[in-house]
Design a protein around this motif. Structure first.
Motif, mmCIF file in Angstrom:
data_model
loop_
_atom_site.group_PDB
_atom_site.id
_atom_site.type_symbol
_atom_site.label_atom_id
_atom_site.label_comp_id
_atom_site.label_asym_id
_atom_site.label_seq_id
_atom_site.Cartn_x
_atom_site.Cartn_y
_atom_site.Cartn_z
ATOM 1 N N PHE A 148 -53.652 -66.633 -17.874
ATOM 2 C CA PHE A 148 -54.940 -66.466 -18.551
ATOM 3 C C PHE A 148 -55.804 -67.673 -18.285
ATOM 4 O O PHE A 148 -55.319 -68.737 -17.913
ATOM 5 C CB PHE A 148 -54.750 -66.246 -20.061
ATOM 6 C CG PHE A 148 -54.215 -67.452 -20.781
ATOM 7 C CD1 PHE A 148 -55.074 -68.366 -21.371
ATOM 8 C CD2 PHE A 148 -52.848 -67.684 -20.860
ATOM 9 C CE1 PHE A 148 -54.586 -69.480 -22.020
ATOM 10 C CE2 PHE A 148 -52.349 -68.792 -21.514
ATOM 11 C CZ PHE A 148 -53.216 -69.694 -22.094
ATOM 12 N N LEU A 149 -57.086 -67.492 -18.469
ATOM 13 C CA LEU A 149 -58.053 -68.567 -18.318
ATOM 14 C C LEU A 149 -58.414 -69.058 -19.714
ATOM 15 O O LEU A 149 -58.944 -68.300 -20.530
ATOM 16 C CB LEU A 149 -59.297 -68.048 -17.585
ATOM 17 C CG LEU A 149 -60.273 -69.078 -17.078
ATOM 18 C CD1 LEU A 149 -59.603 -70.035 -16.087
ATOM 19 C CD2 LEU A 149 -61.449 -68.399 -16.412
ATOM 20 N N ASP A 150 -58.076 -70.308 -20.004
ATOM 21 C CA ASP A 150 -58.354 -70.900 -21.313
ATOM 22 C C ASP A 150 -59.863 -71.032 -21.478
ATOM 23 O O ASP A 150 -60.523 -71.750 -20.739
ATOM 24 C CB ASP A 150 -57.677 -72.269 -21.402
ATOM 25 C CG ASP A 150 -57.923 -72.967 -22.731
ATOM 26 O OD1 ASP A 150 -58.713 -72.463 -23.558
ATOM 27 O OD2 ASP A 150 -57.327 -74.030 -22.937
ATOM 28 N N SER A 151 -60.400 -70.337 -22.450
ATOM 29 C CA SER A 151 -61.846 -70.364 -22.667
ATOM 30 C C SER A 151 -62.221 -71.142 -23.918
ATOM 31 O O SER A 151 -63.376 -71.117 -24.333
ATOM 32 C CB SER A 151 -62.382 -68.936 -22.745
ATOM 33 O OG SER A 151 -61.739 -68.247 -23.800
ATOM 34 N N THR A 152 -61.247 -71.833 -24.531
ATOM 35 C CA THR A 152 -61.558 -72.609 -25.724
ATOM 36 C C THR A 152 -62.343 -73.857 -25.363
ATOM 37 O O THR A 152 -62.240 -74.373 -24.256
ATOM 38 C CB THR A 152 -60.273 -73.014 -26.478
ATOM 39 O OG1 THR A 152 -59.473 -73.855 -25.637
ATOM 40 C CG2 THR A 152 -59.482 -71.794 -26.906
ATOM 41 N N ARG A 153 -63.077 -74.338 -26.308
ATOM 42 C CA ARG A 153 -63.911 -75.521 -26.084
ATOM 43 C C ARG A 153 -63.063 -76.759 -25.788
ATOM 44 O O ARG A 153 -63.377 -77.554 -24.922
ATOM 45 C CB ARG A 153 -64.795 -75.772 -27.301
ATOM 46 C CG ARG A 153 -65.771 -76.910 -27.096
ATOM 47 C CD ARG A 153 -66.678 -77.032 -28.258
ATOM 48 N NE ARG A 153 -67.508 -75.832 -28.298
ATOM 49 C CZ ARG A 153 -68.707 -75.777 -28.812
ATOM 50 N NH1 ARG A 153 -69.219 -76.836 -29.355
ATOM 51 N NH2 ARG A 153 -69.399 -74.666 -28.803
ATOM 52 N N ASN A 154 -61.959 -76.924 -26.530
ATOM 53 C CA ASN A 154 -61.149 -78.124 -26.349
ATOM 54 C C ASN A 154 -60.018 -77.954 -25.333
ATOM 55 O O ASN A 154 -59.260 -78.884 -25.098
ATOM 56 C CB ASN A 154 -60.588 -78.605 -27.691
ATOM 57 C CG ASN A 154 -59.710 -77.567 -28.355
ATOM 58 O OD1 ASN A 154 -59.470 -76.502 -27.807
ATOM 59 N ND2 ASN A 154 -59.232 -77.880 -29.543
ATOM 60 N N GLY A 155 -59.902 -76.776 -24.737
ATOM 61 C CA GLY A 155 -58.940 -76.561 -23.658
ATOM 62 C C GLY A 155 -57.488 -76.621 -24.076
ATOM 63 O O GLY A 155 -56.654 -77.106 -23.315
ATOM 64 N N ASN A 156 -57.155 -76.116 -25.268
ATOM 65 C CA ASN A 156 -55.766 -76.185 -25.707
ATOM 66 C C ASN A 156 -55.142 -74.819 -26.009
ATOM 67 O O ASN A 156 -54.142 -74.745 -26.723
ATOM 68 C CB ASN A 156 -55.631 -77.119 -26.916
ATOM 69 C CG ASN A 156 -56.315 -76.568 -28.150
ATOM 70 O OD1 ASN A 156 -56.994 -75.553 -28.093
ATOM 71 N ND2 ASN A 156 -56.151 -77.248 -29.270
#
Length: 180
Positions: A148-156
């Motif tokens: 998956f491609l991490d789309s969170t702001r903080n990348g966690n």
């Protein structure tokens, strides 16, 4: 990576196609090969009118994309596989549009599987050539091989889906309960 909506959709579709043909286990269950409806749904992530779909036309390219993305953080290996797919599909940029949609770049004929694989390989190549490649991850849940491609702001982000996250939390809770 600053991406157009179309490029972002192509990247999401590339990851979905890769998972469909490459994952051995998905969300805690053995993966089943995709049928025509599943491949059609993946293509619809990028357009409203995919061609007639035969999953066999996408199997080798989907597995190659999975192997490329799954080899990260070994970028050199991923690039080698994606470059081979770009060469095999004869990816060549051209502007196209569907109906009243705006013009956007395609990298092969949108009317055949080879064109779609060229499109997806180009989207993955764009990711690999950016500083965002580390946002592509393998699900952290047991018995899930999805990428998956991490789309969170903080990348966690650690899991491909809420279902995998919930399974992992329940397993951790049960493990703690057994040791108490």
């Amino acid at each position: 990576m600053q991406a157009t909506d179309h490029l972002q959709a192509s990247l999401q579709a590339a990851i979905a196609l890769a998972n469909s043909f490459g994952s051995a286990e998905r969300q805690g269950r053995p993966a089943v090969p995709p049928d025509a409806a599943a491949v059609d749904a993946i293509l619809r992530l990028t357009t409203n009118r995919p061609p007639a779909v035969d999953p066999a036309d996408y199997a080798i390219g989907g597995k190659t994309l999975y192997d490329a993305l799954g080899s990260l953080p070994a970028v050199d290996r991923a690039v080698e596989l994606v470059n081979a797919l770009l060469k095999d599909t004869k990816a060549a940029p051209q502007l196209t549009r569907d109906g009243g949609a705006p013009w956007h770049l395609h990298f092969g004929s949108p009317d055949d599987a080879n064109g779609w694989l060229a499109e997806f390989a180009t989207a993955v190549a764009t990711l690999l050539g950016s500083d965002e490649a580390e946002r592509l991850r393998r699900c952290g849940a047991d018995r899930c091989d999805d990428l998956f491609l991490d789309s969170t702001r903080n990348g966690n982000q650690r899991f491909c889906s809420t279902a995998c996250q919930n399974r992992a939390k329940v397993a951790a809770h049960r493990a703690r309960a057994r040791t108490s």
